[in-house]
Scaffold this active site. Structure first.
Site, PDB file in Angstrom:
ATOM      1  CD  GLU A 142      -3.013  -0.928   2.293  1.00 30.63           C
ATOM      2  OE1 GLU A 142      -2.710  -0.267   3.314  1.00 30.63           O
ATOM      3  OE2 GLU A 142      -4.119  -1.469   2.156  1.00 30.63           O
ATOM      4  CD  GLU A 292      -3.964  -5.976   3.030  1.00 27.22           C
ATOM      5  OE1 GLU A 292      -4.637  -5.220   3.756  1.00 27.22           O
ATOM      6  OE2 GLU A 292      -2.731  -5.881   2.908  1.00 27.22           O
TER       7      GLU A 292
HETATM    8  C1  GLA Z   1      -3.860  -2.424   5.303  1.00 24.21           C
HETATM    9  C2  GLA Z   1      -2.546  -3.147   5.296  1.00 24.21           C
HETATM   10  C3  GLA Z   1      -2.534  -4.364   6.146  1.00 24.21           C
HETATM   11  C4  GLA Z   1      -3.241  -4.146   7.429  1.00 24.21           C
HETATM   12  C5  GLA Z   1      -4.638  -3.706   7.143  1.00 24.21           C
HETATM   13  C6  GLA Z   1      -5.424  -3.509   8.405  1.00 24.21           C
HETATM   14  O1  GLA Z   1      -4.688  -2.655   4.282  1.00 24.21           O
HETATM   15  O2  GLA Z   1      -2.106  -3.467   4.010  1.00 24.21           O
HETATM   16  O3  GLA Z   1      -1.191  -4.702   6.406  1.00 24.21           O
HETATM   17  O4  GLA Z   1      -2.546  -3.208   8.180  1.00 24.21           O
HETATM   18  O5  GLA Z   1      -4.589  -2.482   6.474  1.00 24.21           O
HETATM   19  O6  GLA Z   1      -4.913  -2.444   9.136  1.00 24.21           O
END
Ligand code: GLA
Ligand code: ZN
Length: 654
Positions: A142, A292
């Site tokens: 991210e 995710e």
């Molecule tokens: C993001 C990150 C994850 C995790 C989630 C939840 O999307 O990529 O590593 O931290 O948030 O916080």
């Protein structure tokens, strides 16, 4: 299709791994993502590498038919690096250096950080070489974090020198004479630090482009290292429609496929999620992955509401309906320690099966019934939205009105198509638009000559263009055009903005529609009011009372073989949906199945294949009429005329 979870074996005793793999297999998993934060376990001390634990985890998973996407761990540089070489730490807008203790805390332009990244990536790629358990790669995690350190300043100055050549050219491009911001040496040029107030907007715009270029170089550098050892697919996990820190397209251009992370907290708007899917599909104009998908309550300090029964399944089908070829839930099991102790995933701290596990297993069982039919299908759209990062960057520094948000403007128009079940592509870079019946360019604040010419051509040749207030205001270097708005596109829209008004939130301003489907409809308007003067366009709506009584608010113009709509203000949702419906019909867009509000119908099509997904985003049971007899692939039932769908329920029709 790929189905699985984000997994952190390093958080758990090794004796548990086998159990995890077995439970995943029982739920039908065939993929995990691993290791993206495990730098210190792979390199406990500078230059000392240990991948044995990771190879053991990969092997156990692979023995259960589960492959892994390996994340490069560059978002969590260890203490031995951050503390011993403090120059690697990022500097924030206030010019404070960020201290060790969270993640994404390094400057991606610092030579010592880059060198350390090279070492870990190369060693990792080497260790994974030829491993069957490895499906592919995720670069970092991210991307978003800008940096304001001295190294970034130096590189920014160099970047400007390459772009403008002379200080005179830069001065002209930025209008730097304002407040005596003319420079006599490149080294004087600052970053847009939080000083005594807002920075020069042209400088800030270039800074965001520079940071995007920096992330692009960082991505390319990582890919190049991986490619010395592996030809497996490489991705990055983006964050959907909302972020505007860097230009995601520049990252996506170097990937084999795009993916994103979806966290629909609480009562998240299904249209916002849909837009997240469409923008991610748009980067490479092909199907994408969910890297995710929220699957439990989350939060660092406070915990969000738990996804209600049925919602994980609902989000899964929505993603697949809009082109996801993989569904990876965040996370397999909530960890016992660290900042994300509260960030639940499928399993709770106790590691036992539960309601969420059962819902996911059931979803997977259903999907397996028609998986082969999904093969080779994708979303085909006749409508394109333009997502413009230059405009988004410019709005970061000059919102225009406190209520104006680029994303809200985009989604308000997008909803007009979403509610009518019309497929949309969200495009972030110039593309051949001729295949689209409608192109929507919301709040296209910065408009380059090239983009303007592209849009003009598109309408000239028969396309339908929709644009809103605060479009075509600024040129490529952020200067405001010295001709009436909408600047370069006056002739296309057949209007000029005679006056504009940035309303206070408490103001009562109204419009009434006077043409076609919006004839007689009224709406409150806010955010922005353009008062239009006609230069050939027809009136679609006028202001009624308020500050700009009886002025023109919305118009339609014929230009060449096409049409151009100018929406000078922000009406309420119902009005906008009716207006977009009218636009779509007038342009001959194929309409979707009519469904009740917040019940989505979406098609995936391919060679001789068509699957229609119906997704109920509401808490109530809903009825949907079906145009022709079909089969619900989930229940294997034949459907004659209509379908009843439970709260958060879904149907897949063939
Ligand atoms: C993001 C990150 C994850 C995790 C989630 C939840 O999307 O990529 O590593 O931290 O948030 O916080
Ligand atoms: Zn920096």
């Amino acid at each position: 299709m790929r189905f699985g979870a984000d997994y952190y074996p390093e958080h758990w005793p090794e004796e548990r791994w086998e159990t995890d793999a077995r439970m995943m297999k029982e739920a039908g998993f065939n993929i995990t993502r691993l290791a993206e934060f495990a730098w210190v376990k792979m390199e406990p001390r500078e230059g000392e590498f240990d991948f044995d634990w990771l190879l053991r985890a990969i092997n156990i998973l692979n023995d259960h038919g589960i492959q892994s996407v390996i994340g490069t761990p560059t978002a969590t540089p260890p203490a031995w690096l951050c503390i011993n070489k403090p120059s690697v730490m990022r500097v924030n807008e206030q010019r404070q250096q960020i201290t060790f203790g969270n993640r994404q805390q390094s400057c991606i332009n610092q030579p010592e950080y880059l060198e350390a990244c090279d070492h870990i990536i190369e060693a990792l790629a080497d260790a994974m070489d030829g491993n069957d358990g490895v499906y592919g790669w995720q670069i970092d995690n991210e991307f978003w974090a800008p940096c304001y350190c001295d190294e970034c300043q130096k590189l920014f100055q160099k970047w400007l020198q390459e772009k403008y050549g002379t200080l005179q050219a830069l001065e002209a491009a930025w209008g730097a004479i304002f407040w005596s911001q003319t420079y006599t040496d490149w080294r004087q040029i600052p970053l847009p630090w939080a000083t005594s107030g807002a920075p020069n907007p042209s400088l800030a715009l270039d800074y965001r482009r520079f940071i995007s270029d920096s992330y692009e170089s960082f991505t390319k550098r990582q890919i190049k290292l991986i490619r010395q050892y592996s030809d497996k697919p490489i991705t990055h996990n983006f964050m959907g429609i909302s972020p505007d820190e860097i230009n995601y397209q520049q990252i996506a251009d170097h990937l084999d496929f795009a993916s994103w992370d979806n966290y629909p907290f609480g009562s998240a708007d299904p249209a916002m999620i849909a837009a997240g899917h469409d923008i991610t599909r748009g980067y490479l104009r092909k199907n994408f992955w969910m890297m995710e998908q929220m699957s439990g309550p989350g939060g660092w300090g406070e915990m969000s509401a738990s996804p209600r029964p049925g919602r994980i399944r609902e989000w899964t089908y929505q993603a697949i309906a809009r082109g996801a070829d993989a569904m990876i839930y965040f996370r397999w099991r909530v960890c016992r320690s660290g900042t994300e102790q509260y960030w639940h995933g499928i399993l709770n701290h106790d590691g036992a099966t539960n309601r969420r596990y059962s819902e996911i297993k059931r979803t997977r069982d259903e999907l397996l019934k028609f998986e082969d039919l999904l093969e080779g299908t994708t979303v085909k759209a006749e409508v394109a939205f333009l997502n413009d990062y230059d405009s988004r960057f410019a709005f970061r520094y000059q919102k225009s009105n406190s209520e104006l948000s680029y994303v809200k403007t985009l989604v308000s128009l997008y909803k007009g198509f979403f509610e009518n079940n019309i497929a949309v592509d969200i495009l972030t870079k110039d593309a051949d638009l001729s295949g689209y019946k409608v192109v929507v360019a919301p709040a296209h604040f910065v408009l380059t000559k090239k983009r303007a010419a592209l849009l003009k051509d598109y309408v000239q040749n028969g396309g339908t263009l929709v644009m809103t207030y605060r479009s075509a205001v600024k040129d490529a270097t952020g200067l405001i055009f010295d001709e009436p708005l909408p600047g370069l596109l006056q002739d296309v829209f057949g209007v000029v903005v005679k006056e504009y008004h940035s309303p206070e939130a408490s103001e009562e301003n109204m419009i009434w529609g006077s043409m076609g489907e919006i004839n007689g409809h009224t709406s409150r308007v806010n955010v922005w009011l353009d008062l239009l003067e006609l230069r050939g366009a027809e009136v679609m709506a006028k202001y009624d009372g308020g500050f700009i009584s009886y002025g023109v608010a919305i118009t339609r113009n014929s230009f060449g073989k096409g049409k151009a709509y100018y929406i000078g203000t922000q009406p309420e949702s119902d009005f906008m949906i009716t207006l977009m419906d009218a636009v779509a019909k007038d342009a001959g867009v194929t309409l979707g199945i009519p469904t009740p509000q917040d019940v989505e119908a979406c098609e995936r099509v391919g060679e001789g294949k068509k699957l229609t997904f119906i997704i109920n985003h509401t808490e109530q049971t809903q009825n949907v009429s079906i145009p022709e007899p079909c089969t619900n692939l989930i229940t294997c039932e034949a459907i004659e005329k209509s379908l009843t769908i439970d709260a958060y329920g879904v149907a897949v029709l063939k």
